[in-house]
Design a protein around this motif. Structure first.
Motif, PDB file in Angstrom:
ATOM      1  N   SER A  21       0.814  -1.219   0.000  1.00 29.82           N
ATOM      2  CA  SER A  21       0.000   0.000   0.000  1.00 29.82           C
ATOM      3  C   SER A  21       0.848   1.270   0.000  1.00 29.82           C
ATOM      4  O   SER A  21       0.357   2.344  -0.349  1.00 29.82           O
ATOM      5  CB  SER A  21      -0.947   0.003   1.195  1.00 29.82           C
ATOM      6  OG  SER A  21      -0.216  -0.087   2.415  1.00 29.82           O
ATOM      7  N   LYS A  24       2.866   0.820  -3.763  1.00 32.26           N
ATOM      8  CA  LYS A  24       1.861   0.512  -4.782  1.00 32.26           C
ATOM      9  C   LYS A  24       2.268  -0.629  -5.709  1.00 32.26           C
ATOM     10  O   LYS A  24       1.562  -0.917  -6.688  1.00 32.26           O
ATOM     11  CB  LYS A  24       1.508   1.751  -5.622  1.00 32.26           C
ATOM     12  CG  LYS A  24       0.962   2.915  -4.803  1.00 32.26           C
ATOM     13  CD  LYS A  24      -0.342   2.547  -4.107  1.00 32.26           C
ATOM     14  CE  LYS A  24      -0.932   3.734  -3.358  1.00 32.26           C
ATOM     15  NZ  LYS A  24      -2.234   3.415  -2.712  1.00 32.26           N
ATOM     16  N   GLU A  57      -6.930   1.833  -7.025  1.00 32.23           N
ATOM     17  CA  GLU A  57      -5.959   1.941  -5.939  1.00 32.23           C
ATOM     18  C   GLU A  57      -4.640   2.547  -6.396  1.00 32.23           C
ATOM     19  O   GLU A  57      -3.729   2.757  -5.577  1.00 32.23           O
ATOM     20  CB  GLU A  57      -5.707   0.553  -5.328  1.00 32.23           C
ATOM     21  CG  GLU A  57      -6.923  -0.079  -4.680  1.00 32.23           C
ATOM     22  CD  GLU A  57      -7.419   0.710  -3.483  1.00 32.23           C
ATOM     23  OE1 GLU A  57      -6.565   1.186  -2.699  1.00 32.23           O
ATOM     24  OE2 GLU A  57      -8.645   0.845  -3.326  1.00 32.23           O
ATOM     25  N   LEU A  59      -2.345   1.143  -8.282  1.00 37.29           N
ATOM     26  CA  LEU A  59      -1.290   0.145  -8.120  1.00 37.29           C
ATOM     27  C   LEU A  59      -0.419   0.026  -9.368  1.00 37.29           C
ATOM     28  O   LEU A  59      -0.833   0.377 -10.478  1.00 37.29           O
ATOM     29  CB  LEU A  59      -1.906  -1.218  -7.789  1.00 37.29           C
ATOM     30  CG  LEU A  59      -2.777  -1.294  -6.529  1.00 37.29           C
ATOM     31  CD1 LEU A  59      -3.318  -2.706  -6.337  1.00 37.29           C
ATOM     32  CD2 LEU A  59      -1.998  -0.836  -5.295  1.00 37.29           C
ATOM     33  N   ASN A  60       0.769  -0.505  -9.152  1.00 34.98           N
ATOM     34  CA  ASN A  60       1.724  -0.772 -10.223  1.00 34.98           C
ATOM     35  C   ASN A  60       1.841  -2.278 -10.398  1.00 34.98           C
ATOM     36  O   ASN A  60       2.610  -2.930  -9.688  1.00 34.98           O
ATOM     37  CB  ASN A  60       3.090  -0.175  -9.869  1.00 34.98           C
ATOM     38  CG  ASN A  60       4.183  -0.618 -10.834  1.00 34.98           C
ATOM     39  OD1 ASN A  60       3.938  -0.793 -12.034  1.00 34.98           O
ATOM     40  ND2 ASN A  60       5.394  -0.814 -10.320  1.00 34.98           N
TER      41      ASN A  60
END
Length: 288
Positions: A21, A24, A57, A59-60
């Motif tokens: 979190s 990411k 979110e 994210l990667n």
């Protein structure tokens, strides 16, 4: 490190996103590409749910990992590449065994059997880094010879090797499957993990019409798994598993799934009319 689950009720499959979190960084485990065998239609409903969470979110997504070449659903790893071109598709290096087996069984002349269709192949016990995420590939053959479980600190994703305690373990009657191998995969490689390790299963069939469950622990599995607990001896498990497997029907999506999954999600080459076709081996019962 956090985990988000997604459940596909059509194939009872759990897909997971493991993510940090803070940084990411994220990986996807066992995504689904929806397939209707009656119409031959592939849709991206399940994959889009995963994609939308990743996007929401921020994210990667670094990698999409399959625990094995699934026989009951089509992997959505290749589909995720269309949304995230940089995502890398990984699977255990023993996928080559599965490729060789089904190239012969299904007469697939175009299929390469060196695993080069995948972005990377994973060795048994290999340590893997995906940005800030670190995991270890634990070999758990038996359901297939190429099964891996993915261990992160405090959690393990077991695919079709180990299920919820009230359901048991994976079947071992597919080509090159082996109940003895699965017994030792669970006893020697999974049950030796710390007892508090969270176990995230690859399917949940909700026995006795209970609600969905997908998370248990190594300690609870050792104590209460109805097919293979810490007290189960090898011979008892082999007798049980082999007897039970003889009663199980062929998965309804076996042949479509395996043809795509062993080729890293690629569809069979299009015919001269531009359409793709699966091959289906026939067995003729003449009543003997």
């Amino acid at each position: 490190m956090e985990v988000k689950h997604f459940f596909d009720p059509d194939t009872f499959t759990l897909t997971y996103i493991v993510f940090d979190s803070k940084t990411k960084d994220a990986i996807v485990i066992d995504p689904v590409w929806d397939y209707d065998p009656a119409s031959g239609k592939l849709t991206d409903t399940s994959a889009k749910t995963v994609v939308e969470f990743i996007q929401r979110e921020g994210l990667n997504p670094i990698a999409s990992l399959d625990t094995h070449a699934h026989a009951d659903h089509i992997s959505g790893s290749y589909l995720l590449k269309k949304f995230f071109p940089k995502i890398q598709i990984g699977i255990g290096e023993k996928i080559q065994i599965i490729q060789e087996t089904f190239k012969e069984t299904l007469r697939i002349p175009y299929l390469k059997t060196d695993g080069s269709q995948f972005d990377f192949l994973i060795k048994d016990f290999e340590e893997l880094n995906f940005g800030s995420l670190h995991c270890k590939a634990i070999p758990t053959p038996g359901h297939t010879p190429a099964c891996l479980s993915y261990y992160f600190t405090g959690m393990v994703f077991t695919g079709d090797a180990l299920f919820m305690p009230d359901y048991g373990t994976g079947r071992c009657d597919f080509p090159k499957g082996n109940a003895k191998d699965l017994y030792h995969s669970i006893k020697d490689n999974l049950f030796t993990l710390p007892g508090e390790t969270k176990v995230f299963v690859g399917h949940d069939y909700m026995p006795n019409q209970r609600e969905l469950q997908f998370e248990t622990t190594i300690a609870d599995s050792k104590k209460a798994n109805i097919q293979l607990s810490e007290k189960t001896d090898e011979q008892s498990y082999l007798e049980f598993r082999e007897k039970r497997d003889k009663t199980l029907a062929t998965p309804r999506l076996l042949f479509p799934s395996i043809q795509i999954n062993i080729d890293a999600g690629k569809l069979p080459p299009a015919e001269d009319n531009g359409r793709h076709y699966f091959k289906l081996p026939l067995t003729v019962d003449e009543g003997k």
